[in-house]
Design a protein around this motif. Structure first.
Motif, PDB file in Angstrom:
ATOM      1  N   CYS A  16       0.826  -1.212   0.000  1.00 41.07           N
ATOM      2  CA  CYS A  16       0.000   0.000   0.000  1.00 41.07           C
ATOM      3  C   CYS A  16       0.863   1.266   0.000  1.00 41.07           C
ATOM      4  CB  CYS A  16      -0.958  -0.013   1.189  1.00 41.07           C
ATOM      5  SG  CYS A  16      -2.220  -1.297   1.063  1.00 41.07           S
ATOM      6  N   ALA A  17       2.013   1.234   0.677  1.00 37.60           N
ATOM      7  CA  ALA A  17       2.923   2.384   0.657  1.00 37.60           C
ATOM      8  C   ALA A  17       3.449   2.615  -0.757  1.00 37.60           C
ATOM      9  CB  ALA A  17       4.083   2.168   1.627  1.00 37.60           C
ATOM     10  N   HIS A  18       3.701   1.532  -1.479  1.00 39.12           N
ATOM     11  CA  HIS A  18       4.143   1.664  -2.867  1.00 39.12           C
ATOM     12  C   HIS A  18       3.037   2.306  -3.712  1.00 39.12           C
ATOM     13  CE1 HIS A  18       7.003   0.535  -6.060  1.00 39.12           C
ATOM     14  NE2 HIS A  18       5.921   0.422  -6.805  1.00 39.12           N
ATOM     15  N   ALA A  19       1.791   1.890  -3.478  1.00 39.64           N
ATOM     16  CA  ALA A  19       0.657   2.483  -4.194  1.00 39.64           C
ATOM     17  C   ALA A  19       0.548   3.976  -3.866  1.00 39.64           C
ATOM     18  CB  ALA A  19      -0.638   1.760  -3.823  1.00 39.64           C
ATOM     19  N   VAL A  39      -6.814  13.161   0.749  1.00 44.33           N
ATOM     20  CA  VAL A  39      -7.096  12.528  -0.543  1.00 44.33           C
ATOM     21  C   VAL A  39      -6.427  11.164  -0.662  1.00 44.33           C
ATOM     22  CG1 VAL A  39      -7.609  14.638  -1.826  1.00 44.33           C
ATOM     23  CG2 VAL A  39      -5.283  13.757  -1.809  1.00 44.33           C
ATOM     24  N   VAL A  40      -5.374  10.927   0.105  1.00 47.95           N
ATOM     25  CA  VAL A  40      -4.728   9.622   0.092  1.00 47.95           C
ATOM     26  C   VAL A  40      -5.683   8.580   0.661  1.00 47.95           C
ATOM     27  CG1 VAL A  40      -2.779   8.275   0.982  1.00 47.95           C
ATOM     28  CG2 VAL A  40      -2.423  10.638   0.245  1.00 47.95           C
ATOM     29  N   TYR A  41      -6.420   8.961   1.702  1.00 50.12           N
ATOM     30  CA  TYR A  41      -7.391   8.047   2.300  1.00 50.12           C
ATOM     31  C   TYR A  41      -8.547   7.729   1.348  1.00 50.12           C
ATOM     32  CZ  TYR A  41      -5.089   8.126   6.806  1.00 50.12           C
ATOM     33  OH  TYR A  41      -4.177   7.958   7.813  1.00 50.12           O
ATOM     34  N   LEU A  42      -8.746   8.544   0.358  1.00 50.27           N
ATOM     35  CA  LEU A  42      -9.748   8.305  -0.668  1.00 50.27           C
ATOM     36  C   LEU A  42      -9.157   7.493  -1.825  1.00 50.27           C
ATOM     37  CD1 LEU A  42     -12.467   8.797  -2.050  1.00 50.27           C
ATOM     38  CD2 LEU A  42     -11.684  11.101  -2.608  1.00 50.27           C
ATOM     39  N   ASN A  84     -14.043   4.066   5.158  1.00 46.67           N
ATOM     40  CA  ASN A  84     -14.004   3.804   6.601  1.00 46.67           C
ATOM     41  C   ASN A  84     -13.351   2.469   6.920  1.00 46.67           C
ATOM     42  OD1 ASN A  84     -15.141   6.246   7.401  1.00 46.67           O
ATOM     43  ND2 ASN A  84     -17.219   5.453   7.289  1.00 46.67           N
ATOM     44  N   ALA A  85     -13.610   1.464   6.103  1.00 43.86           N
ATOM     45  CA  ALA A  85     -13.037   0.131   6.339  1.00 43.86           C
ATOM     46  C   ALA A  85     -11.533   0.100   6.108  1.00 43.86           C
ATOM     47  CB  ALA A  85     -13.723  -0.896   5.442  1.00 43.86           C
ATOM     48  N   SER A  86     -11.030   1.024   5.309  1.00 41.81           N
ATOM     49  CA  SER A  86      -9.603   1.008   4.975  1.00 41.81           C
ATOM     50  C   SER A  86      -8.758   2.019   5.753  1.00 41.81           C
ATOM     51  CB  SER A  86      -9.421   1.263   3.477  1.00 41.81           C
ATOM     52  OG  SER A  86      -9.813   2.582   3.157  1.00 41.81           O
ATOM     53  N   LEU A  87      -9.346   2.760   6.665  1.00 42.20           N
ATOM     54  CA  LEU A  87      -8.604   3.798   7.396  1.00 42.20           C
ATOM     55  C   LEU A  87      -7.335   3.253   8.057  1.00 42.20           C
ATOM     56  CD1 LEU A  87     -11.486   5.843   9.065  1.00 42.20           C
ATOM     57  CD2 LEU A  87     -10.030   6.544   7.161  1.00 42.20           C
ATOM     58  N   ILE A  89      -5.635   0.509   7.390  1.00 42.69           N
ATOM     59  CA  ILE A  89      -4.692   0.014   6.379  1.00 42.69           C
ATOM     60  C   ILE A  89      -3.905   1.173   5.780  1.00 42.69           C
ATOM     61  CG2 ILE A  89      -4.549  -1.082   4.103  1.00 42.69           C
ATOM     62  CD1 ILE A  89      -7.121  -2.677   5.007  1.00 42.69           C
ATOM     63  N   VAL A  90      -4.605   2.239   5.427  1.00 37.53           N
ATOM     64  CA  VAL A  90      -3.942   3.406   4.815  1.00 37.53           C
ATOM     65  C   VAL A  90      -3.006   4.074   5.820  1.00 37.53           C
ATOM     66  CG1 VAL A  90      -4.297   5.653   3.717  1.00 37.53           C
ATOM     67  CG2 VAL A  90      -5.823   3.743   3.175  1.00 37.53           C
ATOM     68  N   THR A  91      -3.441   4.197   7.078  1.00 37.30           N
ATOM     69  CA  THR A  91      -2.593   4.803   8.111  1.00 37.30           C
ATOM     70  C   THR A  91      -1.304   4.008   8.286  1.00 37.30           C
ATOM     71  OG1 THR A  91      -4.499   5.735   9.263  1.00 37.30           O
ATOM     72  CG2 THR A  91      -2.481   5.479  10.546  1.00 37.30           C
ATOM     73  N   GLU A  92      -1.419   2.685   8.352  1.00 37.61           N
ATOM     74  CA  GLU A  92      -0.218   1.836   8.489  1.00 37.61           C
ATOM     75  C   GLU A  92       0.686   1.965   7.280  1.00 37.61           C
ATOM     76  OE1 GLU A  92       0.998   0.114  11.119  1.00 37.61           O
ATOM     77  OE2 GLU A  92      -0.627   1.152  12.150  1.00 37.61           O
ATOM     78  N   ALA A  93       0.115   2.073   6.101  1.00 36.71           N
ATOM     79  CA  ALA A  93       0.911   2.220   4.887  1.00 36.71           C
ATOM     80  C   ALA A  93       1.663   3.549   4.874  1.00 36.71           C
ATOM     81  CB  ALA A  93       0.019   2.107   3.659  1.00 36.71           C
TER      82      ALA A  93
END
Length: 161
Positions: A16-19, A39-42, A84-87, A89-93
């Protein structure tokens, strides 16, 4: 023989960090300030969603966010729940990306590509669907930057900040 979908691999912080780095690099090519954090969270859940993959067919970096949304209004269905379900995951990335110097976060809450640049050559080692997810992330970077502002992106996507 059946092929299993590896959800764990696609929610891996490094992947996800690569994405996010591809998204930020594309965004920064249009707006040198880089994307604002919201916008990254979107972008990440939209880019990595297999359900939305078909909506990217026939698009390129010049298609634009508004045209894409007009062609594929189904993108907005369930978007809030997906975000909301990916918050987490995105934070960790983002954390992983910052700690590994793939990303930097400045005082204005804008992400930039760090000292380590994302390698496009890494895409060749991935499955077609996984590589396409990363390419969608990059495409969203161009579209979001061209839209103008974070507020405008959220407005176009039917979300409120």
């Amino acid at each position: 023989m059946s092929v299993a979908h590896d959800l764990f691999a696609e929610t891996n912080p490094a992947y996800c960090a690569h994405a996010i780095a591809l998204f930020a690099a594309a965004y920064s090519s249009i707006d040198a300030n880089g994307p604002e954090l919201p916008v990254v969270y979107l972008a990440v859940p939209v880019a990595l969603s297999g359900d939305l993959a078909i909506s990217f067919k026939g698009t390129n970096k010049n298609t634009g966010l508004l045209e894409w949304l007009e062609r594929s209004p189904q993108v907005q269905l369930g978007l809030v729940e997906c975000i909301n379900a990916s918050l987490g995951i995105v934070t960790e990335a983002i954390r992983f990306g910052c700690f590994s110097h793939l990303l930097t976060l400045n005082e204005g809450a804008r992400l930039r590509v760090g000292k380590r640049k994302p390698k496009k050559s890494a895409l060749s080692a991935l499955s077609e669907s996984t590589a396409q997810s990363l390419m969608r992330s990059e495409r969203l970077g161009y579209w979001f930057a061209s839209a103008g502002s974070t507020k405008r992106v959220f407005d176009m996507m039917g979300l409120t900040v």
